[in-house]
Design a protein around this motif. Sequence first.
Motif, PDB file in Angstrom:
ATOM      1  N   PHE A  62       0.859  -1.340   0.064  1.00 40.05           N
ATOM      2  CA  PHE A  62      -0.041   0.131  -0.125  1.00 40.05           C
ATOM      3  C   PHE A  62       0.869   1.356   0.047  1.00 40.05           C
ATOM      4  CE2 PHE A  62      -1.825   3.457   2.417  1.00 40.05           C
ATOM      5  CZ  PHE A  62      -3.005   3.737   1.900  1.00 40.05           C
ATOM      6  N   ILE A  63       1.808   1.363   0.654  1.00 43.96           N
ATOM      7  CA  ILE A  63       2.780   2.416   0.913  1.00 43.96           C
ATOM      8  C   ILE A  63       3.569   2.655  -0.300  1.00 43.96           C
ATOM      9  CG2 ILE A  63       4.897   3.381   2.150  1.00 43.96           C
ATOM     10  CD1 ILE A  63       3.993   1.637   4.470  1.00 43.96           C
ATOM     11  N   ILE A  64       4.064   1.619  -1.010  1.00 37.86           N
ATOM     12  CA  ILE A  64       4.792   1.918  -2.100  1.00 37.86           C
ATOM     13  C   ILE A  64       3.793   2.435  -3.287  1.00 37.86           C
ATOM     14  CG2 ILE A  64       6.004   0.477  -4.437  1.00 37.86           C
ATOM     15  CD1 ILE A  64       6.918  -1.348  -1.976  1.00 37.86           C
ATOM     16  N   GLU A  65       2.664   2.141  -3.387  1.00 35.24           N
ATOM     17  CA  GLU A  65       1.527   2.373  -4.371  1.00 35.24           C
ATOM     18  C   GLU A  65       1.348   3.895  -4.011  1.00 35.24           C
ATOM     19  OE1 GLU A  65      -2.877   1.532  -5.834  1.00 35.24           O
ATOM     20  OE2 GLU A  65      -1.947  -0.087  -4.775  1.00 35.24           O
ATOM     21  N   ARG A  66       1.255   4.294  -2.898  1.00 31.83           N
ATOM     22  CA  ARG A  66       0.884   5.479  -2.578  1.00 31.83           C
ATOM     23  C   ARG A  66       1.944   6.583  -2.747  1.00 31.83           C
ATOM     24  NH1 ARG A  66      -1.253   8.890  -1.722  1.00 31.83           N
ATOM     25  NH2 ARG A  66      -1.740   9.989   0.350  1.00 31.83           N
ATOM     26  N   VAL A  67       3.237   6.097  -2.407  1.00 31.20           N
ATOM     27  CA  VAL A  67       4.591   6.866  -2.909  1.00 31.20           C
ATOM     28  C   VAL A  67       4.473   6.970  -4.439  1.00 31.20           C
ATOM     29  CG1 VAL A  67       6.950   6.769  -2.969  1.00 31.20           C
ATOM     30  CG2 VAL A  67       5.683   6.214  -0.930  1.00 31.20           C
ATOM     31  N   ALA A  68       4.235   6.076  -5.174  1.00 31.54           N
ATOM     32  CA  ALA A  68       4.209   6.310  -6.723  1.00 31.54           C
ATOM     33  C   ALA A  68       3.218   7.122  -7.180  1.00 31.54           C
ATOM     34  CB  ALA A  68       4.316   4.781  -7.183  1.00 31.54           C
ATOM     35  N   GLN A  69       2.156   7.265  -6.382  1.00 29.34           N
ATOM     36  CA  GLN A  69       1.122   8.156  -7.059  1.00 29.34           C
ATOM     37  C   GLN A  69       1.439   9.744  -6.935  1.00 29.34           C
ATOM     38  OE1 GLN A  69      -2.015   6.913  -4.434  1.00 29.34           O
ATOM     39  NE2 GLN A  69      -2.622   4.996  -5.694  1.00 29.34           N
ATOM     40  N   SER A  70       2.461  10.009  -6.032  1.00 35.73           N
ATOM     41  CA  SER A  70       2.639  11.444  -5.786  1.00 35.73           C
ATOM     42  C   SER A  70       3.912  11.756  -6.332  1.00 35.73           C
ATOM     43  CB  SER A  70       2.433  11.855  -4.377  1.00 35.73           C
ATOM     44  OG  SER A  70       2.856  13.243  -4.328  1.00 35.73           O
ATOM     45  N   LYS A  71       4.172  12.875  -6.941  1.00 34.76           N
ATOM     46  CA  LYS A  71       5.521  13.348  -7.378  1.00 34.76           C
ATOM     47  C   LYS A  71       6.318  13.932  -6.255  1.00 34.76           C
ATOM     48  CE  LYS A  71       4.088  14.410 -12.237  1.00 34.76           C
ATOM     49  NZ  LYS A  71       3.893  15.516 -13.317  1.00 34.76           N
ATOM     50  N   ALA A  72       5.332  14.582  -5.276  1.00 35.31           N
ATOM     51  CA  ALA A  72       6.014  15.128  -4.153  1.00 35.31           C
ATOM     52  C   ALA A  72       6.110  14.039  -3.036  1.00 35.31           C
ATOM     53  CB  ALA A  72       5.296  16.477  -3.825  1.00 35.31           C
ATOM     54  N   ARG A  73       6.929  14.459  -2.148  1.00 32.29           N
ATOM     55  CA  ARG A  73       7.252  13.536  -0.798  1.00 32.29           C
ATOM     56  C   ARG A  73       5.992  13.497   0.004  1.00 32.29           C
ATOM     57  NH1 ARG A  73      12.519  11.749   0.955  1.00 32.29           N
ATOM     58  NH2 ARG A  73      14.104  12.256  -0.492  1.00 32.29           N
ATOM     59  N   ILE A  74       5.284  12.422   0.348  1.00 31.57           N
ATOM     60  CA  ILE A  74       4.278  12.350   1.102  1.00 31.57           C
ATOM     61  C   ILE A  74       4.668  12.641   2.402  1.00 31.57           C
ATOM     62  CG2 ILE A  74       2.066  11.296   2.006  1.00 31.57           C
ATOM     63  CD1 ILE A  74       1.999  10.030  -0.880  1.00 31.57           C
ATOM     64  N   PRO A  75       4.162  13.518   3.783  1.00 30.27           N
ATOM     65  CA  PRO A  75       4.581  13.301   4.784  1.00 30.27           C
ATOM     66  C   PRO A  75       4.637  11.927   5.673  1.00 30.27           C
ATOM     67  CG  PRO A  75       3.580  15.387   4.313  1.00 30.27           C
ATOM     68  CD  PRO A  75       3.544  14.420   3.037  1.00 30.27           C
ATOM     69  N   SER A  76       5.375  11.492   6.592  1.00 33.51           N
ATOM     70  CA  SER A  76       5.473  10.087   6.978  1.00 33.51           C
ATOM     71  C   SER A  76       3.929  10.182   7.905  1.00 33.51           C
ATOM     72  CB  SER A  76       6.621   9.757   7.744  1.00 33.51           C
ATOM     73  OG  SER A  76       6.702  10.771   8.816  1.00 33.51           O
ATOM     74  N   ILE A  77       3.626  11.220   8.491  1.00 35.56           N
ATOM     75  CA  ILE A  77       2.687  11.339   9.475  1.00 35.56           C
ATOM     76  C   ILE A  77       1.132  10.964   8.862  1.00 35.56           C
ATOM     77  CG2 ILE A  77       2.367  13.790   9.509  1.00 35.56           C
ATOM     78  CD1 ILE A  77       2.408  11.532  12.627  1.00 35.56           C
ATOM     79  N   VAL A  78       1.352  11.599   7.482  1.00 37.94           N
ATOM     80  CA  VAL A  78       0.000  11.295   6.669  1.00 37.94           C
ATOM     81  C   VAL A  78      -0.003   9.704   6.268  1.00 37.94           C
ATOM     82  CG1 VAL A  78      -1.018  11.874   4.408  1.00 37.94           C
ATOM     83  CG2 VAL A  78       0.151  13.576   5.539  1.00 37.94           C
ATOM     84  N   ILE A  79       0.980   9.266   5.845  1.00 37.66           N
ATOM     85  CA  ILE A  79       0.786   7.688   5.498  1.00 37.66           C
ATOM     86  C   ILE A  79       0.428   7.063   7.000  1.00 37.66           C
ATOM     87  CG2 ILE A  79       2.216   5.707   4.895  1.00 37.66           C
ATOM     88  CD1 ILE A  79       3.434   7.896   2.692  1.00 37.66           C
ATOM     89  N   LEU A  80       1.266   7.449   7.970  1.00 33.43           N
ATOM     90  CA  LEU A  80       0.877   6.690   9.227  1.00 33.43           C
ATOM     91  C   LEU A  80      -0.707   6.876   9.516  1.00 33.43           C
ATOM     92  CD1 LEU A  80       2.121   5.312  11.919  1.00 33.43           C
ATOM     93  CD2 LEU A  80       2.190   7.616  12.931  1.00 33.43           C
ATOM     94  N   LYS A  81      -1.207   7.724   9.240  1.00 35.41           N
ATOM     95  CA  LYS A  81      -2.645   7.905   9.715  1.00 35.41           C
ATOM     96  C   LYS A  81      -3.409   7.082   8.789  1.00 35.41           C
ATOM     97  CE  LYS A  81      -6.338  11.362   9.889  1.00 35.41           C
ATOM     98  NZ  LYS A  81      -7.057  12.679   9.695  1.00 35.41           N
ATOM     99  N   GLU A  82      -2.994   6.875   7.498  1.00 40.06           N
ATOM    100  CA  GLU A  82      -3.751   6.110   6.502  1.00 40.06           C
ATOM    101  C   GLU A  82      -3.723   4.673   7.043  1.00 40.06           C
ATOM    102  OE1 GLU A  82      -2.564   7.126   2.867  1.00 40.06           O
ATOM    103  OE2 GLU A  82      -3.480   9.038   2.755  1.00 40.06           O
ATOM    104  N   ILE A  83      -2.227   4.299   7.318  1.00 41.74           N
ATOM    105  CA  ILE A  83      -2.513   2.623   7.653  1.00 41.74           C
ATOM    106  C   ILE A  83      -2.668   2.345   9.049  1.00 41.74           C
ATOM    107  CG2 ILE A  83      -0.291   2.497   5.958  1.00 41.74           C
ATOM    108  CD1 ILE A  83       1.787   2.520   7.913  1.00 41.74           C
ATOM    109  N   ARG A  84      -2.632   3.274   9.978  1.00 41.54           N
ATOM    110  CA  ARG A  84      -3.408   3.368  11.173  1.00 41.54           C
ATOM    111  C   ARG A  84      -5.079   2.686  11.052  1.00 41.54           C
ATOM    112  NH1 ARG A  84       0.350   2.728  14.593  1.00 41.54           N
ATOM    113  NH2 ARG A  84       1.120   4.593  15.706  1.00 41.54           N
ATOM    114  N   GLU A  85      -5.667   3.321   9.979  1.00 41.56           N
ATOM    115  CA  GLU A  85      -7.063   3.100   9.787  1.00 41.56           C
ATOM    116  C   GLU A  85      -7.056   1.535   9.189  1.00 41.56           C
ATOM    117  OE1 GLU A  85      -8.278   6.211   7.364  1.00 41.56           O
ATOM    118  OE2 GLU A  85      -8.384   7.786   8.892  1.00 41.56           O
TER     119      GLU A  85
END
Length: 343
Positions: A62-85
Amino acid sequence: MITQQEFIMIHELKKQGYSIRAIARITGKDRKTISRHLKNDQLAVIKRTNNKQSKLADFEGFIIERVAQSKARIPSIVILKEIRELGYTGKLRILQDFLKREYDKRLKDDPVVRFETAPGYQAQVDWTTVRNGKSPIHAFVMTMGYSRTSFVIFTNNMAEDTLIKCHDQAFNYFGGVPQTILYDNMKTVVDVRDAYGEGKHKFNSQFHNYAKDTGFVIKLCQPYRAKTKGKVERFNQYLKSNFYRPLVSKLNCGGIIEITIELLNSYINAWLNEANNRIHGTTNKRPVDLLQEELSALNQYVVKVLPQQLPLAKSTLNIELLPKVALVPIQQPSLNNYDRLVV
């Protein structure tokens, strides 16, 4: 378990005629241990493997796919919230380590490629700070993409009004306005990237109006891709190492002379004259000669500042620079290494 040193000792004592019982007594090891190791010529190394699965393992796809979707760096705290869910119960640090490896991998897979631009099409602009503290000194640098001719002026701030005045000085120096100018994401240029869709940015209104009135189009580097404007970035490095630091070291010997922006600006033109008149390692031509080819492609610049305000070019058609104000004699470093830094 015994160490390599203990293993060697056991075999050495045996060679000296000691019995297994005596060796056990000397080393403090069990007799069975001594006997087992004497049967071997080398100490067997036990490799331990950690078969425990990381708490992040189920979410890596899931994380690899999210990273590939964005040209900019996604803050780790944003991804943390998503995978917590999604059920992740591990720590933020585990996620940050994984993200660092992924972004490092992306940088390796995305090498910086040098690209050339047509005469007059592009210039690259950057600020570089040469002194921090209560009395900072910043350098405004503009480098023409085709000819590699560069302009530098020192200031004590990077405010919006100052940025505009520096552009005016640069255009007066080059004798015209390039069609586009490349920036990183400086706040005095852009308010919000992609505010109206991908590639449709919300620019700083005052600077955007200035660009339209002056006749150039604002271009932005991709986030975390400042090397896109590598020509001006490398010139910044050279400016610090071969102009600012040697000059300060010479003038400030004993702390007698105060280093000011006025003093630096009195010396910079002579140094630029040498840099812009050398044979460039990439083009094999002098930047000042290539600039003559660019003049016909530049948009006309309506002079808004007087050349007397700061020592600039004698005219828009002649790039021979005014002589420096020789306050203190100084031997500048050779420009022989310049071509290894500027592309």
